[in-house]
Design a protein around this motif. Sequence first.
Motif, mmCIF file in Angstrom:
data_model
loop_
_atom_site.group_PDB
_atom_site.id
_atom_site.type_symbol
_atom_site.label_atom_id
_atom_site.label_comp_id
_atom_site.label_asym_id
_atom_site.label_seq_id
_atom_site.Cartn_x
_atom_site.Cartn_y
_atom_site.Cartn_z
ATOM 1 N N HIS A 46 0.484 -1.416 -0.090
ATOM 2 C CA HIS A 46 -0.105 -0.278 -0.069
ATOM 3 C C HIS A 46 0.796 1.455 -0.003
ATOM 4 N N LYS A 47 2.334 1.656 1.103
ATOM 5 C CA LYS A 47 2.686 2.523 1.558
ATOM 6 C C LYS A 47 3.315 2.284 -0.243
ATOM 7 N N LYS A 48 3.970 1.911 -1.224
ATOM 8 C CA LYS A 48 4.459 1.621 -1.905
ATOM 9 C C LYS A 48 3.717 2.071 -3.398
ATOM 10 N N ALA A 49 2.514 1.665 -3.386
ATOM 11 C CA ALA A 49 1.510 1.910 -4.191
ATOM 12 C C ALA A 49 1.234 3.932 -4.060
ATOM 13 N N ALA A 50 0.881 4.488 -2.767
ATOM 14 C CA ALA A 50 1.162 6.078 -2.738
ATOM 15 C C ALA A 50 1.618 6.116 -3.321
ATOM 16 N N THR A 51 3.391 6.393 -2.750
ATOM 17 C CA THR A 51 4.285 6.903 -2.650
ATOM 18 C C THR A 51 4.492 6.933 -4.823
ATOM 19 N N HIS A 52 3.998 5.291 -5.758
ATOM 20 C CA HIS A 52 4.214 6.115 -6.703
ATOM 21 C C HIS A 52 3.083 7.393 -7.120
ATOM 22 N N PHE A 53 2.037 6.653 -6.564
ATOM 23 C CA PHE A 53 1.336 7.103 -7.570
ATOM 24 C C PHE A 53 1.035 8.927 -6.691
ATOM 25 N N GLU A 54 2.172 9.313 -5.589
ATOM 26 C CA GLU A 54 2.069 10.895 -5.550
ATOM 27 C C GLU A 54 3.114 11.446 -6.737
ATOM 28 N N ALA A 55 4.031 10.717 -6.621
ATOM 29 C CA ALA A 55 4.940 10.564 -8.052
ATOM 30 C C ALA A 55 4.255 10.878 -8.938
ATOM 31 N N ALA A 56 3.539 10.320 -9.753
ATOM 32 C CA ALA A 56 2.992 10.111 -10.316
ATOM 33 C C ALA A 56 2.525 11.329 -10.871
ATOM 34 N N ALA A 57 1.631 12.286 -9.988
ATOM 35 C CA ALA A 57 0.303 12.878 -9.831
ATOM 36 C C ALA A 57 1.304 14.103 -10.172
ATOM 37 N N LYS A 58 2.890 14.343 -9.504
ATOM 38 C CA LYS A 58 3.536 15.362 -9.140
ATOM 39 C C LYS A 58 3.878 15.861 -10.723
ATOM 40 N N SER A 59 4.790 14.517 -11.284
ATOM 41 C CA SER A 59 5.425 14.278 -13.100
ATOM 42 C C SER A 59 4.319 15.294 -14.047
ATOM 43 N N HIS A 60 2.818 14.532 -13.417
ATOM 44 C CA HIS A 60 1.827 14.596 -14.350
ATOM 45 C C HIS A 60 1.519 16.875 -14.158
ATOM 46 N N ARG A 61 1.470 17.301 -13.624
ATOM 47 C CA ARG A 61 1.914 18.625 -13.104
ATOM 48 C C ARG A 61 2.559 19.115 -12.983
ATOM 49 N N GLU A 62 4.175 18.437 -13.045
ATOM 50 C CA GLU A 62 5.414 19.529 -13.776
ATOM 51 C C GLU A 62 5.061 19.273 -15.670
ATOM 52 N N ALA A 63 4.444 18.644 -16.085
ATOM 53 C CA ALA A 63 3.928 17.997 -17.106
ATOM 54 C C ALA A 63 3.827 19.363 -17.762
ATOM 55 N N ALA A 64 2.389 19.668 -17.178
ATOM 56 C CA ALA A 64 1.122 20.581 -17.647
ATOM 57 C C ALA A 64 1.842 22.369 -17.494
ATOM 58 N N ARG A 65 3.155 22.363 -16.497
ATOM 59 C CA ARG A 65 3.395 23.444 -16.514
ATOM 60 C C ARG A 65 4.138 24.033 -17.281
ATOM 61 N N HIS A 66 5.278 22.707 -17.475
ATOM 62 C CA HIS A 66 5.936 22.682 -18.650
ATOM 63 C C HIS A 66 5.331 23.613 -19.732
ATOM 64 N N HIS A 67 4.066 22.221 -20.744
ATOM 65 C CA HIS A 67 3.308 22.760 -21.485
ATOM 66 C C HIS A 67 3.475 24.023 -21.620
ATOM 67 N N GLU A 68 2.498 24.860 -20.497
ATOM 68 C CA GLU A 68 2.003 25.839 -20.436
ATOM 69 C C GLU A 68 2.807 26.974 -20.132
ATOM 70 N N ASP A 69 4.253 27.330 -20.051
ATOM 71 C CA ASP A 69 4.971 27.643 -20.604
ATOM 72 C C ASP A 69 5.848 27.128 -21.891
ATOM 73 N N GLY A 70 5.236 26.602 -22.669
ATOM 74 C CA GLY A 70 5.871 26.344 -24.591
ATOM 75 C C GLY A 70 7.313 25.599 -24.320
ATOM 76 N N ASN A 71 7.855 24.687 -23.022
ATOM 77 C CA ASN A 71 8.866 23.782 -23.223
ATOM 78 C C ASN A 71 8.042 22.129 -23.322
ATOM 79 N N HIS A 72 7.768 22.140 -24.473
ATOM 80 C CA HIS A 72 7.240 20.409 -24.804
ATOM 81 C C HIS A 72 8.668 19.753 -24.402
ATOM 82 N N GLU A 73 9.482 19.702 -24.681
ATOM 83 C CA GLU A 73 10.576 18.895 -24.108
ATOM 84 C C GLU A 73 10.480 18.060 -23.099
ATOM 85 N N LYS A 74 10.490 19.179 -21.940
ATOM 86 C CA LYS A 74 10.546 19.406 -21.310
ATOM 87 C C LYS A 74 9.230 18.291 -20.001
ATOM 88 N N ALA A 75 8.480 18.646 -20.604
ATOM 89 C CA ALA A 75 6.874 18.678 -20.801
ATOM 90 C C ALA A 75 6.538 16.675 -20.703
#
Length: 86
Positions: free
Chosen positions: A27-56
């Motif tokens: 359970h802890k492992k799943a939660a940790t990975h899903f939290e990291a996935a959510a963080k990376s998705h938020r970063e991808a969205a921010r990079h897209h907003e900034d026009g940096n599609h490679e980082k996204a």
Amino acid sequence: MKNTESNSKTEQESIPKAENNRGIENHKKAATHFEAAAKSHREAARHHEDGNHEKAAKSTVEAHGHASLGRDAQKEDAKYHASNLK
């Protein structure tokens, strides 16, 4: 029909400690990975907003990797719970 919400104390204690700890860790492992996935998705969205599609794209790949690892941990936990159904 079996009442799934009424676990007696003896049913709860019948799970060996090592197996219970494995379930907790899954359970802890799943939660940790899903939290990291959510963080990376938020970063991808921010990079897209900034026009940096490679980082996204990089953040998106990271998000998918963490989500996959989270699903693997979920599957292990589901196997554990399925084998303990009475």
